[in-house]
Motif scaffolding. Structure first.
Motif, mmCIF file in Angstrom:
data_model
loop_
_atom_site.group_PDB
_atom_site.id
_atom_site.type_symbol
_atom_site.label_atom_id
_atom_site.label_comp_id
_atom_site.label_asym_id
_atom_site.label_seq_id
_atom_site.Cartn_x
_atom_site.Cartn_y
_atom_site.Cartn_z
ATOM 1 N N PHE A 60 -11.414 5.153 12.421
ATOM 2 C CA PHE A 60 -10.705 4.459 13.499
ATOM 3 C C PHE A 60 -11.009 2.960 13.456
ATOM 4 C CE2 PHE A 60 -9.923 8.400 16.161
ATOM 5 C CZ PHE A 60 -8.554 8.233 16.197
ATOM 6 N N ALA A 61 -12.263 2.607 13.178
ATOM 7 C CA ALA A 61 -12.622 1.192 13.081
ATOM 8 C C ALA A 61 -11.883 0.531 11.924
ATOM 9 C CB ALA A 61 -14.133 1.052 12.904
ATOM 10 N N ALA A 62 -11.746 1.242 10.805
ATOM 11 C CA ALA A 62 -11.017 0.706 9.658
ATOM 12 C C ALA A 62 -9.545 0.499 10.000
ATOM 13 C CB ALA A 62 -11.158 1.649 8.469
ATOM 14 N N SER A 63 -8.978 1.426 10.748
ATOM 15 C CA SER A 63 -7.581 1.309 11.160
ATOM 16 C C SER A 63 -7.374 0.073 12.029
ATOM 17 C CB SER A 63 -7.155 2.568 11.919
ATOM 18 O OG SER A 63 -5.819 2.471 12.369
ATOM 19 N N LYS A 64 -8.218 -0.093 13.018
ATOM 20 C CA LYS A 64 -8.082 -1.244 13.916
ATOM 21 C C LYS A 64 -8.310 -2.560 13.173
ATOM 22 C CE LYS A 64 -9.320 1.444 17.986
ATOM 23 N NZ LYS A 64 -10.313 1.708 19.060
ATOM 24 N N GLU A 65 -9.204 -2.542 12.192
ATOM 25 C CA GLU A 65 -9.440 -3.740 11.398
ATOM 26 C C GLU A 65 -8.183 -4.133 10.628
ATOM 27 O OE1 GLU A 65 -12.515 -5.475 7.967
ATOM 28 O OE2 GLU A 65 -12.643 -3.365 8.615
ATOM 29 N N PHE A 66 -7.504 -3.152 10.053
ATOM 30 C CA PHE A 66 -6.280 -3.452 9.306
ATOM 31 C C PHE A 66 -5.197 -4.001 10.224
ATOM 32 C CE2 PHE A 66 -2.019 -2.214 7.972
ATOM 33 C CZ PHE A 66 -1.936 -2.886 6.759
ATOM 34 N N PHE A 67 -4.948 -3.318 11.328
ATOM 35 C CA PHE A 67 -3.821 -3.707 12.182
ATOM 36 C C PHE A 67 -4.075 -4.995 12.966
ATOM 37 C CE2 PHE A 67 -2.942 0.918 11.682
ATOM 38 C CZ PHE A 67 -1.749 0.763 10.989
ATOM 39 N N SER A 68 -5.322 -5.426 13.007
ATOM 40 C CA SER A 68 -5.619 -6.698 13.662
ATOM 41 C C SER A 68 -5.330 -7.899 12.759
ATOM 42 C CB SER A 68 -7.078 -6.740 14.109
ATOM 43 O OG SER A 68 -7.958 -6.779 12.987
ATOM 44 N N LEU A 69 -5.021 -7.641 11.493
ATOM 45 C CA LEU A 69 -4.705 -8.729 10.569
ATOM 46 C C LEU A 69 -3.386 -9.388 10.943
ATOM 47 C CD1 LEU A 69 -5.539 -7.034 7.140
ATOM 48 C CD2 LEU A 69 -6.911 -8.763 8.320
ATOM 49 N N PRO A 70 -3.212 -10.664 10.610
ATOM 50 C CA PRO A 70 -1.907 -11.306 10.813
ATOM 51 C C PRO A 70 -0.830 -10.589 9.993
ATOM 52 C CG PRO A 70 -3.609 -12.929 10.308
ATOM 53 C CD PRO A 70 -4.218 -11.587 10.056
ATOM 54 N N LEU A 71 0.391 -10.624 10.480
ATOM 55 C CA LEU A 71 1.484 -9.931 9.808
ATOM 56 C C LEU A 71 1.623 -10.387 8.357
ATOM 57 C CD1 LEU A 71 3.906 -8.008 9.797
ATOM 58 C CD2 LEU A 71 5.297 -9.885 10.725
ATOM 59 N N GLU A 72 1.503 -11.675 8.117
ATOM 60 C CA GLU A 72 1.684 -12.162 6.748
ATOM 61 C C GLU A 72 0.628 -11.597 5.805
ATOM 62 O OE1 GLU A 72 -0.224 -15.619 9.133
ATOM 63 O OE2 GLU A 72 1.299 -14.056 9.434
ATOM 64 N N GLU A 73 -0.548 -11.292 6.341
ATOM 65 C CA GLU A 73 -1.596 -10.686 5.517
ATOM 66 C C GLU A 73 -1.265 -9.226 5.233
ATOM 67 O OE1 GLU A 73 -5.337 -10.952 3.445
ATOM 68 O OE2 GLU A 73 -3.877 -12.420 4.173
ATOM 69 N N LYS A 74 -0.798 -8.486 6.243
ATOM 70 C CA LYS A 74 -0.424 -7.084 6.042
ATOM 71 C C LYS A 74 0.741 -6.958 5.066
ATOM 72 C CE LYS A 74 -0.239 -6.493 10.577
ATOM 73 N NZ LYS A 74 -0.094 -5.902 11.933
ATOM 74 N N LEU A 75 1.656 -7.923 5.118
ATOM 75 C CA LEU A 75 2.828 -7.868 4.241
ATOM 76 C C LEU A 75 2.479 -8.061 2.769
ATOM 77 C CD1 LEU A 75 5.495 -9.771 6.375
ATOM 78 C CD2 LEU A 75 5.474 -7.328 5.797
ATOM 79 N N LYS A 76 1.280 -8.510 2.473
ATOM 80 C CA LYS A 76 0.846 -8.593 1.076
ATOM 81 C C LYS A 76 0.740 -7.198 0.442
ATOM 82 C CE LYS A 76 -1.767 -12.906 1.669
ATOM 83 N NZ LYS A 76 -3.102 -13.535 1.647
ATOM 84 N N ALA A 77 0.698 -6.182 1.288
ATOM 85 C CA ALA A 77 0.608 -4.797 0.795
ATOM 86 C C ALA A 77 1.832 -3.996 1.230
ATOM 87 C CB ALA A 77 -0.660 -4.141 1.326
ATOM 88 N N LYS A 78 2.989 -4.638 1.300
ATOM 89 C CA LYS A 78 4.176 -3.982 1.847
ATOM 90 C C LYS A 78 4.628 -2.792 1.005
ATOM 91 C CE LYS A 78 8.803 -4.803 3.684
ATOM 92 N NZ LYS A 78 9.901 -5.782 3.892
ATOM 93 N N LEU A 79 4.930 -1.692 1.693
ATOM 94 C CA LEU A 79 5.485 -0.491 1.080
ATOM 95 C C LEU A 79 6.861 -0.801 0.507
ATOM 96 C CD1 LEU A 79 5.196 2.734 0.900
ATOM 97 C CD2 LEU A 79 6.542 2.760 3.005
ATOM 98 N N GLY A 80 7.111 -0.348 -0.707
ATOM 99 C CA GLY A 80 8.413 -0.593 -1.327
ATOM 100 C C GLY A 80 8.688 0.417 -2.422
ATOM 101 N N PRO A 81 9.865 0.354 -3.041
ATOM 102 C CA PRO A 81 10.231 1.316 -4.084
ATOM 103 C C PRO A 81 9.264 1.350 -5.257
ATOM 104 C CG PRO A 81 12.152 0.076 -3.362
ATOM 105 C CD PRO A 81 10.967 -0.580 -2.734
ATOM 106 N N SER A 82 8.584 0.229 -5.526
ATOM 107 C CA SER A 82 7.701 0.166 -6.691
ATOM 108 C C SER A 82 6.247 0.479 -6.372
ATOM 109 C CB SER A 82 7.780 -1.234 -7.317
ATOM 110 O OG SER A 82 7.274 -2.218 -6.417
ATOM 111 N N THR A 83 5.938 0.783 -5.105
ATOM 112 C CA THR A 83 4.525 0.958 -4.732
ATOM 113 C C THR A 83 4.089 2.416 -4.724
ATOM 114 O OG1 THR A 83 5.002 1.012 -2.348
ATOM 115 C CG2 THR A 83 4.588 -1.153 -3.347
ATOM 116 N N ARG A 84 4.949 3.310 -5.140
ATOM 117 C CA ARG A 84 4.617 4.727 -5.325
ATOM 118 C C ARG A 84 4.084 5.384 -4.045
ATOM 119 N NH1 ARG A 84 2.152 1.909 -9.568
ATOM 120 N NH2 ARG A 84 3.101 2.178 -11.631
ATOM 121 N N GLY A 85 4.727 5.068 -2.930
ATOM 122 C CA GLY A 85 4.316 5.684 -1.675
ATOM 123 C C GLY A 85 3.042 5.127 -1.100
#
Length: 348
Positions: A60-85
């Motif tokens: 749970f702490a890891a989850s909250k740490e991820f979602f507290s990041l700025p959007l632009e930081e999270k988008l560096k790992a954006k899900l897409g057709p080439s990311t294999r799920g």
């Protein structure tokens, strides 16, 4: 053992130590309650499952740490057709309920971390690839997620053994399905408070899960609802501290020819709090061919009463796990891409 609260339609809360223990009477009672829940609800809650509370706290702490990041930081790992799920799914990226709005949740998908040179990755096997996540989180963050993933795989294999026993099959019936490079996805999910002003807004739209079984760790906020498919009522699944909400997916319903059911559920976070949940989706060996389990060819009478005659016999052709899951996964994201809100000037 029994239902939480007074409503017998709610998923029962079951003590898994009865299945793992040596008391045969307690084990028989557990399996009877488990089988009944799988036949008429497709949901149950599991306590005394063996997963350490400290590991649950860390994920749970890891989850909250991820979602507290700025959007632009999270988008560096954006899900897409080439990311294999693997990767980050933005709010509104998925639409599980046809006719509703895209889901108001964000999530990150993780799985077994495989290098680009792994044979399964080179062959393009379903769900195989390296995890992607913002480098700012560090290796310890990823290590916690992988430790939790392995704990869930162990628990899922034991749950599958219990599901087999409750069908009067050998406990090891599903072992070939669970022990050979199983497809397993860990998803960290964040639900901001969902507006109550729109009839179409959902944290997570009404749906049935795609795979075999889901093990859900939810926080204390609540919001998960299961539908009573006889009355259509939505029932709140109150969080039990440390327990796992276990539900069966469409893959299991198809495999058992609906002797086990996959039930409709949704999330409405109408509280003022942010909700975090940790679902683990377990779908087994992607190369496994799904064929109706011998002895379950005739659809159960309960389904016939629900939908009317004729009672089908073995209605499903064989299909691989990978093909079945890929089709279901694609459809949910296609709905979100095709969604176009009605322009305000056309509403009344």
């Amino acid at each position: 053992m029994g239902s939480l609260g007074s409503d017998p339609r709610l998923p029962p809360v079951l003590d898994f130590s009865a299945f793992r223990g040596s008391d045969q009477a307690a084990k028989a009672e557990f399996l009877q309650a488990l089988g009944q829940a799988c036949r008429d609800k497709g949901f149950f809650q599991l306590t005394n499952h063996g997963v350490a509370a400290s590991l649950q706290e860390r994920i749970f702490a890891a989850s909250k740490e991820f979602f507290s990041l700025p959007l632009e930081e999270k988008l560096k790992a954006k899900l897409g057709p080439s990311t294999r799920g693997r990767g980050y799914e933005t709010i509104g990226g998925q639409m599980l309920e046809p006719g509703a709005a895209p889901d108001t949740k964000e999530a990150i998908y993780l799985g077994q971390d495989l290098g680009e040179d792994d044979a399964r990755v080179v062959k393009g096997e379903y769900g195989c690839g390296p995890n992607i996540y913002p480098s700012s989180l560090g290796r310890e963050w990823h290590a916690t997620c992988m430790e939790y993933l392995e704990a869930m795989k162990t628990l899922a294999r034991d749950v599958m053994r219990a599901l087999a026993a409750a069908l009067d099959l050998r406990e090891d019936f599903f072992d070939r399905f669970t022990d050979t490079d199983p497809a397993a996805t860990l998803r960290l999910v964040h639900y901001p408070p969902t507006p109550t002003t729109s009839q179409l807004e959902r944290g997570c739209g009404a749906h049935r899960d795609f795979g075999c079984i889901t093990l859900l760790l939810q926080d204390a906020v609540g919001g998960l609802q299961v539908q009573d498919e006889v009355t259509g009522d939505w029932l709140d699944v109150a969080p039990v501290p440390g327990a796992y909400v276990v539900n069966l997916g469409n893959l299991m319903a198809r495999w058992t020819n609906h002797h086990y059911t996959s039930n409709t559920h949704r999330v409405l976070n109408h509280s003022p709090c942010h909700r975090y949940s940790i679902p683990f989706f377990y779908s087994g060996n992607p190369a496994h061919t799904l064929e109706t389990i011998p002895g379950l060819e005739r659809t159960p009478l309960s389904l016939a009463r629900k939908y009317g005659p004729p009672i089908p016999v073995n209605p499903y052709p064989p299909v691989s796990v990978a093909d079945f899951l890929h089709d279901q996964f694609v459809q949910s994201y296609k709905r979100a891409e095709e969604y176009r809100p009605t322009p305000p000037e056309l509403t009344t």
